[in-house]
Motif scaffolding. Structure first.
Motif, PDB file in Angstrom:
ATOM      1  N   ARG A  94       0.828  -1.210   0.000  1.00  0.00           N
ATOM      2  CA  ARG A  94       0.000   0.000   0.000  1.00  0.00           C
ATOM      3  C   ARG A  94       0.861   1.257   0.000  1.00  0.00           C
ATOM      4  O   ARG A  94       0.617   2.194  -0.764  1.00  0.00           O
ATOM      5  N   LEU A  95       1.882   1.273   0.874  1.00  0.00           N
ATOM      6  CA  LEU A  95       2.756   2.438   0.927  1.00  0.00           C
ATOM      7  C   LEU A  95       3.536   2.599  -0.372  1.00  0.00           C
ATOM      8  O   LEU A  95       3.805   3.718  -0.818  1.00  0.00           O
ATOM      9  N   SER A  96       3.912   1.488  -0.978  1.00  0.00           N
ATOM     10  CA  SER A  96       4.665   1.555  -2.234  1.00  0.00           C
ATOM     11  C   SER A  96       3.837   2.196  -3.329  1.00  0.00           C
ATOM     12  O   SER A  96       4.330   2.994  -4.141  1.00  0.00           O
ATOM     13  N   GLU A  97       2.564   1.844  -3.377  1.00  0.00           N
ATOM     14  CA  GLU A  97       1.674   2.446  -4.377  1.00  0.00           C
ATOM     15  C   GLU A  97       1.537   3.944  -4.162  1.00  0.00           C
ATOM     16  O   GLU A  97       1.449   4.717  -5.109  1.00  0.00           O
ATOM     17  N   GLN A  98       1.542   4.359  -2.903  1.00  0.00           N
ATOM     18  CA  GLN A  98       1.346   5.774  -2.589  1.00  0.00           C
ATOM     19  C   GLN A  98       2.640   6.578  -2.712  1.00  0.00           C
ATOM     20  O   GLN A  98       2.618   7.747  -3.100  1.00  0.00           O
ATOM     21  N   GLU A  99       3.781   5.958  -2.399  1.00  0.00           N
ATOM     22  CA  GLU A  99       4.988   6.751  -2.186  1.00  0.00           C
ATOM     23  C   GLU A  99       6.224   6.283  -2.964  1.00  0.00           C
ATOM     24  O   GLU A  99       7.298   6.843  -2.785  1.00  0.00           O
ATOM     25  N   GLU A 100       6.102   5.264  -3.777  1.00  0.00           N
ATOM     26  CA  GLU A 100       7.275   4.737  -4.486  1.00  0.00           C
ATOM     27  C   GLU A 100       8.407   4.426  -3.493  1.00  0.00           C
ATOM     28  O   GLU A 100       9.513   4.959  -3.569  1.00  0.00           O
ATOM     29  N   LEU A 101       8.116   3.517  -2.560  1.00  0.00           N
ATOM     30  CA  LEU A 101       9.053   3.223  -1.481  1.00  0.00           C
ATOM     31  C   LEU A 101      10.424   2.770  -1.962  1.00  0.00           C
ATOM     32  O   LEU A 101      11.441   3.032  -1.329  1.00  0.00           O
ATOM     33  N   ALA A 102      10.432   2.050  -3.077  1.00  0.00           N
ATOM     34  CA  ALA A 102      11.707   1.480  -3.534  1.00  0.00           C
ATOM     35  C   ALA A 102      12.721   2.551  -3.898  1.00  0.00           C
ATOM     36  O   ALA A 102      13.922   2.292  -3.962  1.00  0.00           O
ATOM     37  N   SER A 103      12.263   3.769  -4.151  1.00  0.00           N
ATOM     38  CA  SER A 103      13.205   4.833  -4.534  1.00  0.00           C
ATOM     39  C   SER A 103      12.962   6.086  -3.689  1.00  0.00           C
ATOM     40  O   SER A 103      12.853   7.194  -4.215  1.00  0.00           O
ATOM     41  N   ILE A 104      12.848   5.879  -2.381  1.00  0.00           N
ATOM     42  CA  ILE A 104      12.572   7.017  -1.485  1.00  0.00           C
ATOM     43  C   ILE A 104      13.715   8.021  -1.529  1.00  0.00           C
ATOM     44  O   ILE A 104      14.890   7.667  -1.404  1.00  0.00           O
ATOM     45  N   ARG A 105      13.357   9.280  -1.717  1.00  0.00           N
ATOM     46  CA  ARG A 105      14.318  10.386  -1.684  1.00  0.00           C
ATOM     47  C   ARG A 105      13.687  11.551  -0.925  1.00  0.00           C
ATOM     48  O   ARG A 105      12.470  11.621  -0.781  1.00  0.00           O
ATOM     49  N   PRO A 106      14.501  12.469  -0.442  1.00  0.00           N
ATOM     50  CA  PRO A 106      13.940  13.659   0.226  1.00  0.00           C
ATOM     51  C   PRO A 106      13.053  14.450  -0.730  1.00  0.00           C
ATOM     52  O   PRO A 106      13.126  14.299  -1.952  1.00  0.00           O
ATOM     53  N   ASP A 107      12.224  15.306  -0.151  1.00  0.00           N
ATOM     54  CA  ASP A 107      11.313  16.110  -0.966  1.00  0.00           C
ATOM     55  C   ASP A 107      12.018  17.278  -1.646  1.00  0.00           C
ATOM     56  O   ASP A 107      11.426  17.952  -2.500  1.00  0.00           O
TER      57      ASP A 107
END
Length: 485
Positions: free
Chosen positions: A418-431
């Motif tokens: 669910r979080l991956s769909e919302q936030e692209e967890l695999a490539s988390i970077r700062p805003d």
């Protein structure tokens, strides 16, 4: 169920299988056989392809042996093969490709090790019988003469294959003295074929285990990889431990057979590890390419190697293994370096070993979204393998406990999805990126940009995606409160 537990093959069944396979590969063997015969040379299909043909296993890598010398073989292949290579010329081998088939043709030879040498001395031979006599096991010492297709089996390989047993053509002591790596190959073939090993061979392995030390780490590594990636690795690994070979090539494995205290306050870590390996294999279909997958299998094999170093008995009778994940990762890295694995493989396996306990902090689902994000970030591109290892690590016989662990991990994976769909967890970077940080703070490239980037990454982990305005405000607040250096 491993083939070793199945009834013997029927000789008639073996003969039917080899006839069917020889007909399938006829475009290569018949043509090559005629070419060599017309030039006055002998040629025979030999070794693994003959064995596998008798087992009804098909593949397109074909090994031949010949009376022709390498330069003569090369001349005969020109004009017939699509491509030719000679990297093995020093050992008498010329390789080529013909359509879908990969072919290697090796001059009759005999080879033996000097007691202090890592490399064999190679002498070319003159007869097929002499060549077969120097091979490792009887099931690999069979040949099919070409173009007539007569089967040569001077050491009873067909019978041994039918009974699913590994035996050497001559005395095992002589065979292992000539090439000590054959002891590793005995374990590897047991794992690949599901065969039992003749007691005389096992005894020779036990008596001569120390000879493996003259073999290069790279050759030992390659055999170990093939064993671990085989259908029945437990058979081969058990043989390595029982004969003492594992004490030399992978000492962390037999060390898992911890002495059980009289109250049996902890499980048998060695048997648990072999079970985890088998359960990891059963889960390989979760991986994009399926199995066999060496990294996930070796991580399963090594995941608890830190336990012997960290075992402590407490006054209340319990046993602890605190930090065995961290200690195990270090031991794994050290062993894989000694075996000359690539840095990429070492990093992947060691990271999995270090992370294999992380899930147990999840409890019954109490992790925040921030903790889930960190789990994904720390696993990186090993996340799917970590899922496999964590699930495989449950070997409890308590059905309710096993089902509870399964449901809890199902929940964690669902949250990750669910979080991956919302936030692209695999490539988390700062805003905010580095250029934006420098512009907002009015600073140039340097250490302070890295500190700011790290702060924003933690913000991203804790709070999820933020707008540019919110991220800017948080960055400025952090910068204002930051101790002046």
């Amino acid at each position: 169920m491993p083939d070793a537990l199945l009834p013997p093959l029927q000789i008639a069944e073996v003969q039917r299988s080899v006839t069917t396979e020889l007909d399938r590969i006829a475009p290569v063997i018949d043509d090559l056989g005629r070419r060599f015969a017309e030039a006055g040379h002998e040629l025979a299909l030999v070794g693994g392809p003959v064995r596998d043909a008798m087992l009804g296993r098909h593949h397109n890598d074909l090994d031949f042996t010949t009376s022709a010398r390498p330069e003569q073989t090369e001349r005969l292949l020109k004009g017939w093969a699509d491509a030719i290579w000679d990297m093995g010329r020093a050992f008498g081998t010329i390789g080529c490709r013909k359509g879908e088939w990969q072919v290697e043709i090796t001059t009759y030879r005999s080879e033996a090790y000097d007691p202090s040498s890592r490399k064999p001395d190679v002498d070319f031979g003159d007869t097929l019988g002499g060549d077969l006599g120097r091979r490792d096991f009887t099931v690999n010492a069979m040949a099919v003469r070409l173009p007539g297709r007569e089967i040569e089996d001077p050491y009873g390989g067909v019978v041994d294959l039918a009974h699913r047993v590994l035996r050497t053509p001559g005395r095992p002591e002589d065979s292992f003295s000539d090439d000590p790596l054959r002891m590793m190959r005995a374990a590897r073939f047991a794992a690949q074929l599901g065969f039992s090993v003749d007691p005389a061979v096992v005894e020779a392995m036990r008596a001569m285990a120390g000879r493996i030390e003259i073999i290069s780490a790279e050759r030992v590594r390659d055999e170990l990889v093939k064993l671990v990636c085989a259908p029945y690795p437990r058979l081969g690994l058990t043989l390595l431990v029982e004969t003492g070979l594992a004490e030399i090539v992978l000492p962390e494995l037999p060390a898992l057979a911890l002495e059980r205290d009289e109250h049996h306050r902890h499980k048998d870590v060695y048997q648990h590890t072999l079970t985890v390996l088998e359960q990891a294999i059963d889960l390989e279909d979760r991986l994009p390419g399926g199995g066999p997958d060496f990294v996930s299998r070796f991580a399963a094999l090594m995941h608890d190697v830190g336990k012997p170093r960290t075992r402590r008995f407490l006054d209340d009778g319990t046993v602890t293994f605190h930090h065995h994940d961290v200690v195990g990762a270090k031991l794994t890295r050290k062993r894989m370096k000694a075996l000359r694995f690539s840095n990429e493989e070492i990093d992947a396996v060691s990271e999995l070993v270090e992370l294999h306990l992380r899930f147990h902090g999840y409890g019954s689902g109490e992790w925040t979204d921030s903790a889930v994000r960190r789990y994904v970030r720390d696993a990186g591109d090993q996340l799917e393998r970590l899922h496999i290892l964590t699930r495989a690590d449950s070997t409890t016989r308590n059905r309710k406990k096993a089902e509870r662990l399964q449901r809890t991990y199902d929940d964690l994976e669902a949250r990750i999805e669910r979080l991956s769909e919302q936030e692209e967890l695999a490539s988390i970077r700062p805003d905010l990126d580095g250029n934006q940080i420098m512009e907002i703070l009015g600073i140039g490239a340097g250490r302070e940009v890295g500190e700011a980037y790290k702060f924003l990454l933690e913000q991203r982990m804790d709070h999820g995606p933020q707008s540019e305005e919110a991220a800017t405000a948080a960055l400025l607040a952090w910068w204002a409160e930051r101790p002046q250096k």
